[in-house]
Write a protein that holds these residues in place. Sequence first.
Motif, mmCIF file in Angstrom:
data_model
loop_
_atom_site.group_PDB
_atom_site.id
_atom_site.type_symbol
_atom_site.label_atom_id
_atom_site.label_comp_id
_atom_site.label_asym_id
_atom_site.label_seq_id
_atom_site.Cartn_x
_atom_site.Cartn_y
_atom_site.Cartn_z
ATOM 1 N N GLU A 157 79.781 50.888 125.003
ATOM 2 C CA GLU A 157 79.661 49.661 123.946
ATOM 3 C C GLU A 157 79.442 49.688 122.723
ATOM 4 O O GLU A 157 79.950 48.895 121.921
ATOM 5 C CB GLU A 157 78.098 48.926 124.553
ATOM 6 N N ASN A 158 79.203 50.890 122.086
ATOM 7 C CA ASN A 158 79.162 51.199 120.645
ATOM 8 C C ASN A 158 79.806 52.394 120.332
ATOM 9 O O ASN A 158 80.722 52.288 119.419
ATOM 10 C CB ASN A 158 77.383 51.440 120.279
ATOM 11 N N TYR A 159 79.484 53.566 120.723
ATOM 12 C CA TYR A 159 79.950 54.882 120.448
ATOM 13 C C TYR A 159 81.804 54.712 120.369
ATOM 14 O O TYR A 159 82.099 55.232 119.515
ATOM 15 C CB TYR A 159 79.297 55.912 121.017
ATOM 16 N N LEU A 160 82.057 54.392 121.586
ATOM 17 C CA LEU A 160 83.432 54.520 121.930
ATOM 18 C C LEU A 160 84.286 53.604 120.861
ATOM 19 O O LEU A 160 85.178 54.009 120.309
ATOM 20 C CB LEU A 160 83.743 54.434 123.107
ATOM 21 N N PRO A 161 83.915 52.509 120.972
ATOM 22 C CA PRO A 161 84.489 51.575 120.023
ATOM 23 C C PRO A 161 84.278 51.886 118.702
ATOM 24 O O PRO A 161 85.539 51.857 117.862
ATOM 25 C CB PRO A 161 83.653 50.334 120.157
ATOM 26 N N ASN A 162 83.247 52.424 117.889
ATOM 27 C CA ASN A 162 83.172 53.056 116.632
ATOM 28 C C ASN A 162 84.069 54.089 116.498
ATOM 29 O O ASN A 162 84.964 54.034 115.478
ATOM 30 C CB ASN A 162 81.782 53.334 116.381
ATOM 31 N N PHE A 163 84.262 55.155 117.483
ATOM 32 C CA PHE A 163 85.313 56.129 117.141
ATOM 33 C C PHE A 163 86.626 55.494 117.055
ATOM 34 O O PHE A 163 87.577 55.844 116.115
ATOM 35 C CB PHE A 163 85.264 57.048 118.429
ATOM 36 N N ILE A 164 87.159 54.643 117.952
ATOM 37 C CA ILE A 164 88.424 54.107 118.372
ATOM 38 C C ILE A 164 88.743 53.248 116.846
ATOM 39 O O ILE A 164 89.906 53.275 116.102
ATOM 40 C CB ILE A 164 88.562 53.189 119.443
ATOM 41 N N ASN A 165 87.675 52.607 116.318
ATOM 42 C CA ASN A 165 87.947 51.816 115.168
ATOM 43 C C ASN A 165 88.052 52.421 113.677
ATOM 44 O O ASN A 165 88.633 51.964 112.805
ATOM 45 C CB ASN A 165 87.059 50.465 115.048
ATOM 46 N N ASN A 166 87.167 53.682 113.901
ATOM 47 C CA ASN A 166 87.226 54.222 112.518
ATOM 48 C C ASN A 166 87.943 55.656 112.619
ATOM 49 O O ASN A 166 88.197 56.389 111.528
ATOM 50 C CB ASN A 166 85.753 54.551 112.353
#
Length: 164
Positions: A134-143
């Motif tokens: 929910e948080n870590y993976l989307p943050n990686f993908i977006n940044n």
Amino acid sequence: MKIHIIGGSGSGKSTVAKQLSEKYSIPHYDLDAIFWDKNAEQYKIKAPVFIRDNKLKEIVGQPSWIIEGVYFTWLDPSFALADKIFVLHTPLSVQEERIWSRYYQRKTGLLSSTKKETINSVNELIDWNKKYIENYLPNFINNTKYKDKIIQLENNFAIFEYIS
């Protein structure tokens, strides 16, 4: 061919990495094997950073590889050299079912393992994995600066469609 596969625990990374390894005769590396200290008396003890980083340098220095794991914060050498970075978005319910199944298989001896898991550590993994998805993976993908290499998939076997 240099492939990096990322996804939550139980997303199918290891399964598809092994199949790709066999099909294309490319070495496969599970990042858990270098991140965690397998000789520790307790479960969840990290390997020393310099050992982990040196192992990663050895791996990415090879002409071809398939690397898989949940990690991304220390993997710039892998991402920089990868031809493709596959991100698996297996449904969380499927991941949780696979985590429990794997635990049961290890505890009953159906699956060989040196991991010293407990029911509490599996529950902690499931809680962590939810935050990861929910948080870590989307943050990686977006940044990440490697967005141009990322291919997001909902089915781990769809990787075969992207590799020729």
